[in-house]
Write an enzyme that holds these catalytic residues in place. Sequence first.
Site, PDB file in Angstrom:
ATOM      1  N   HIS A  28      53.526  25.190  10.911  1.00 16.24           N
ATOM      2  CA  HIS A  28      54.829  25.031  10.257  1.00 16.24           C
ATOM      3  C   HIS A  28      54.656  24.864   8.742  1.00 16.24           C
ATOM      4  O   HIS A  28      55.437  25.390   7.963  1.00 16.24           O
ATOM      5  CB  HIS A  28      55.560  23.803  10.817  1.00 16.24           C
ATOM      6  CG  HIS A  28      55.942  23.949  12.254  1.00 16.24           C
ATOM      7  ND1 HIS A  28      57.247  23.875  12.693  1.00 16.24           N
ATOM      8  CD2 HIS A  28      55.197  24.184  13.377  1.00 16.24           C
ATOM      9  CE1 HIS A  28      57.282  24.051  14.014  1.00 16.24           C
ATOM     10  NE2 HIS A  28      56.050  24.225  14.439  1.00 16.24           N
ATOM     11  N   ASP A 125      62.461  22.791   8.031  1.00 13.85           N
ATOM     12  CA  ASP A 125      62.038  23.179   9.361  1.00 13.85           C
ATOM     13  C   ASP A 125      63.201  22.916  10.329  1.00 13.85           C
ATOM     14  O   ASP A 125      63.864  21.874  10.252  1.00 13.85           O
ATOM     15  CB  ASP A 125      60.826  22.339   9.780  1.00 13.85           C
ATOM     16  CG  ASP A 125      60.115  22.927  10.977  1.00 13.85           C
ATOM     17  OD1 ASP A 125      59.025  23.490  10.786  1.00 13.85           O
ATOM     18  OD2 ASP A 125      60.653  22.836  12.115  1.00 13.85           O
ATOM     19  N   ALA A 348      39.148  28.476  10.392  1.00 10.16           N
ATOM     20  CA  ALA A 348      38.660  29.755   9.843  1.00 10.16           C
ATOM     21  C   ALA A 348      39.649  30.293   8.814  1.00 10.16           C
ATOM     22  O   ALA A 348      40.846  30.037   8.925  1.00 10.16           O
ATOM     23  CB  ALA A 348      38.508  30.766  10.966  1.00 10.16           C
ATOM     24  N   GLN A 350      41.711  32.647   8.336  1.00 15.42           N
ATOM     25  CA  GLN A 350      42.245  33.690   9.223  1.00 15.42           C
ATOM     26  C   GLN A 350      42.767  34.924   8.484  1.00 15.42           C
ATOM     27  O   GLN A 350      42.466  36.058   8.843  1.00 15.42           O
ATOM     28  CB  GLN A 350      43.353  33.111  10.093  1.00 15.42           C
ATOM     29  CG  GLN A 350      44.014  34.119  11.002  1.00 15.42           C
ATOM     30  CD  GLN A 350      44.606  33.477  12.222  1.00 15.42           C
ATOM     31  OE1 GLN A 350      43.919  32.781  12.950  1.00 15.42           O
ATOM     32  NE2 GLN A 350      45.880  33.706  12.466  1.00 15.42           N
ATOM     33  N   HIS A 365      46.699  34.019  20.464  1.00 13.80           N
ATOM     34  CA  HIS A 365      47.557  33.233  21.373  1.00 13.80           C
ATOM     35  C   HIS A 365      49.029  33.556  21.113  1.00 13.80           C
ATOM     36  O   HIS A 365      49.896  33.035  21.787  1.00 13.80           O
ATOM     37  CB  HIS A 365      47.305  31.749  21.163  1.00 13.80           C
ATOM     38  CG  HIS A 365      47.844  31.198  19.866  1.00 13.80           C
ATOM     39  ND1 HIS A 365      47.603  31.788  18.645  1.00 13.80           N
ATOM     40  CD2 HIS A 365      48.615  30.123  19.605  1.00 13.80           C
ATOM     41  CE1 HIS A 365      48.213  31.086  17.699  1.00 13.80           C
ATOM     42  NE2 HIS A 365      48.825  30.071  18.251  1.00 13.80           N
ATOM     43  N   TRP A 368      53.693  32.691  16.226  1.00 11.47           N
ATOM     44  CA  TRP A 368      54.395  33.696  15.413  1.00 11.47           C
ATOM     45  C   TRP A 368      53.717  33.875  14.054  1.00 11.47           C
ATOM     46  O   TRP A 368      53.720  34.975  13.479  1.00 11.47           O
ATOM     47  CB  TRP A 368      55.875  33.348  15.261  1.00 11.47           C
ATOM     48  CG  TRP A 368      56.640  34.428  14.567  1.00 11.47           C
ATOM     49  CD1 TRP A 368      57.281  34.338  13.370  1.00 11.47           C
ATOM     50  CD2 TRP A 368      56.818  35.789  15.024  1.00 11.47           C
ATOM     51  NE1 TRP A 368      57.861  35.546  13.047  1.00 11.47           N
ATOM     52  CE2 TRP A 368      57.592  36.458  14.044  1.00 11.47           C
ATOM     53  CE3 TRP A 368      56.401  36.499  16.148  1.00 11.47           C
ATOM     54  CZ2 TRP A 368      57.956  37.797  14.160  1.00 11.47           C
ATOM     55  CZ3 TRP A 368      56.759  37.846  16.258  1.00 11.47           C
ATOM     56  CH2 TRP A 368      57.522  38.471  15.285  1.00 11.47           C
ATOM     57  N   GLU A 373      50.920  37.642  10.592  1.00 15.75           N
ATOM     58  CA  GLU A 373      49.730  37.924   9.766  1.00 15.75           C
ATOM     59  C   GLU A 373      49.090  39.248  10.206  1.00 15.75           C
ATOM     60  O   GLU A 373      48.671  40.053   9.369  1.00 15.75           O
ATOM     61  CB  GLU A 373      48.746  36.749   9.861  1.00 15.75           C
ATOM     62  CG  GLU A 373      49.255  35.534   9.070  1.00 15.75           C
ATOM     63  CD  GLU A 373      48.699  34.195   9.539  1.00 15.75           C
ATOM     64  OE1 GLU A 373      47.742  34.186  10.335  1.00 15.75           O
ATOM     65  OE2 GLU A 373      49.243  33.154   9.109  1.00 15.75           O
ATOM     66  N   GLN A 390      55.195  31.508  22.676  1.00 14.74           N
ATOM     67  CA  GLN A 390      54.133  32.525  22.622  1.00 14.74           C
ATOM     68  C   GLN A 390      54.302  33.659  23.646  1.00 14.74           C
ATOM     69  O   GLN A 390      53.961  34.810  23.366  1.00 14.74           O
ATOM     70  CB  GLN A 390      52.773  31.833  22.778  1.00 14.74           C
ATOM     71  CG  GLN A 390      52.492  30.883  21.610  1.00 14.74           C
ATOM     72  CD  GLN A 390      51.420  29.850  21.916  1.00 14.74           C
ATOM     73  OE1 GLN A 390      50.672  29.989  22.879  1.00 14.74           O
ATOM     74  NE2 GLN A 390      51.319  28.823  21.075  1.00 14.74           N
TER      75      GLN A 390
HETATM   76  N1  UDP Z   1      45.052  29.236  10.975  1.00 17.97           N
HETATM   77  C1  UDP Z   1      43.993  29.488  10.131  1.00 17.97           C
HETATM   78  N2  UDP Z   1      42.740  29.233  10.588  1.00 17.97           N
HETATM   79  C2  UDP Z   1      42.491  28.747  11.826  1.00 17.97           C
HETATM   80  C3  UDP Z   1      43.594  28.504  12.689  1.00 17.97           C
HETATM   81  C4  UDP Z   1      44.861  28.774  12.233  1.00 17.97           C
HETATM   82  O1  UDP Z   1      44.167  29.927   8.984  1.00 17.97           O
HETATM   83  O2  UDP Z   1      41.327  28.550  12.168  1.00 17.97           O
HETATM   84  C5  UDP Z   1      46.425  29.461  10.466  1.00 17.97           C
HETATM   85  C6  UDP Z   1      46.969  30.800  10.876  1.00 17.97           C
HETATM   86  O3  UDP Z   1      46.620  31.790   9.928  1.00 17.97           O
HETATM   87  C7  UDP Z   1      48.471  30.522  10.931  1.00 17.97           C
HETATM   88  C8  UDP Z   1      48.559  29.055  11.319  1.00 17.97           C
HETATM   89  O4  UDP Z   1      47.291  28.496  11.026  1.00 17.97           O
HETATM   90  O5  UDP Z   1      49.038  30.700   9.658  1.00 17.97           O
HETATM   91  C9  UDP Z   1      48.829  28.859  12.789  1.00 17.97           C
HETATM   92  O6  UDP Z   1      50.139  29.214  13.078  1.00 17.97           O
HETATM   93  P1  UDP Z   1      50.529  30.038  14.364  1.00 17.97           P
HETATM   94  O7  UDP Z   1      52.004  30.206  14.351  1.00 17.97           O
HETATM   95  O8  UDP Z   1      49.733  31.278  14.452  1.00 17.97           O
HETATM   96  O9  UDP Z   1      50.085  29.145  15.592  1.00 17.97           O
HETATM   97  P2  UDP Z   1      50.093  27.577  15.943  1.00 17.97           P
HETATM   98  O10 UDP Z   1      48.866  27.017  15.356  1.00 17.97           O
HETATM   99  O11 UDP Z   1      51.341  26.982  15.357  1.00 17.97           O
HETATM  100  O12 UDP Z   1      50.054  27.580  17.432  1.00 17.97           O
END
Ligand code: UDP
Length: 497
Positions: A28, A125, A348, A350, A365, A368, A373, A390
Amino acid sequence: MSISKQPLISASPSGLRIYFVPLPSPGHVIPMIDIAKIFTKHGAECTLIMTPLNAARYESNIHRSGLHLVTFQFPSDTGLPVGCESADLLPSRKLFGHFRRVVDLLEQPFRELLRVNPPDAVVSDSFLLWTAVASAELNIPRYSFPVVSCFALSVERNLLFHRPQQNVTSDLDLFLVPGLPDQIYLTKCQLSETTLPDEKLIEFFERALEAEKATTGWVVNTFYELESPYIKHCERVTGKPVFHIGPVCLSGVSKEEIAERGHGKELAAVSERLLRWLDGRPAFSVVYVSFGSVSWLPKAQLKEIGFGLVESGVPFIWVVGGGDESDDVADEVSAIAGDAGQVVKGWAPQLAILGHISVGTFLTHCGWGAVTEATAVGKMMLTWPLFADQFYNEKFVVQVAEIGESMGAERGYIWGEEERTGVLLNRERVAEKVRWSLGPGAESMRKRAWEIGIEARKGGGKGGSSYESVECMMEDIRKHRGQRTEAGVHGETGDQH
Ligand code: UDP
């Protein structure tokens, strides 16, 4: 609780001042920072509202982008362990409901801030219902950021109103979600917790609908070319305008910004190492595997993923997350994979990884954030949803946008009960799907994803759909400011303009 730092009162090019209030959880906070960055680029003065530990965690992301910051002390003596200021730091997922109620205690300092220093608008939010009430009382427009897609919002809304899930006997029976632009079938196992008949959740949903009445519009991390029918559907069923300004991850352009996104400077070294490893691989040859920031997989399932990746023969980067149990699996898989795979413990970079040309597939997973991304950088997905919205995102990716292939998990995990559920998919399935996704069978899907990426990037550029939507929202804020000035509200609240 106290307001530890006042926002700077400076004249921004647009003359607009906006407060951004995220729910403290990486999925978020990260997009909310991105959104604030986008509005800063469009000339607004943007202030993030956070608690001290979250502010420290995202400090480099915030300051690099010229955002302002107001910190509220996190409520103490609430039964949460000290330092648990973000959902991903909770020792048990079962504490999430309590955590959210503790976050609700920030309403008081927020009201005080609005009274002392009212902005032109609040972007909050959607979970934080109190921002709607407090803003409405001062006639300040409040825009709701739902984190999820317009598709997921539409599905959820129609499930709550029509309740087709009540007419099936088994958890695995398919039923049609009525009233959507596409024929979408789901099972009860795939529903977000908010649509299940739990009294507390129903009560929350009723309050959410009340808050929605006091909401000016939606700010959604999506773009017109990706889900226009659902953007329109959302506007129709909620009666509020949707400002589609995504993919918001495109707000960062410099290498450093992308490498440190969501964490900070310490991520830069990890990023450099992984990008160097990716440099040595052919284009579209690597699978990147991550389950987001708050998912927890049992050890037995982690083993199936790790050994499945090794068995696939495909080079991989796998983000395992933290914790003793996952560390053991990470070490074991890493030793067997050698240079063919990179196992990342913890966080990581990402976006930097996904954007590298060597990455061909994202096994995700379906948070969103992750989906947007992938679309932003034009990569196809293998979808493995676990909970919340999801499974809806999986439907969208696989059936509507056709840029992903399902791993085939029929059910996900209930938070806090992952160990009891055990293994959802075995290593043979992992190996087979991963191999397929990088082979000729997935060529047309890969191409479609790439083309959507081109549209996504065009949308954020001047004149593009997302760029124009930001401008529309700024115009909307100006209109509200004009109405407030006419009504004389500024004078009463001590406005700074
Ligand atoms: N993320 C990241 N590195 C990680 C895990 C997550 O940068 O190792 C970031 C990812 O790029 C995204 C956010 O954390 O922007 C996770 O949001 P998402 O909606 O994908 O899933 P949630 O973690 O809320 O289930």
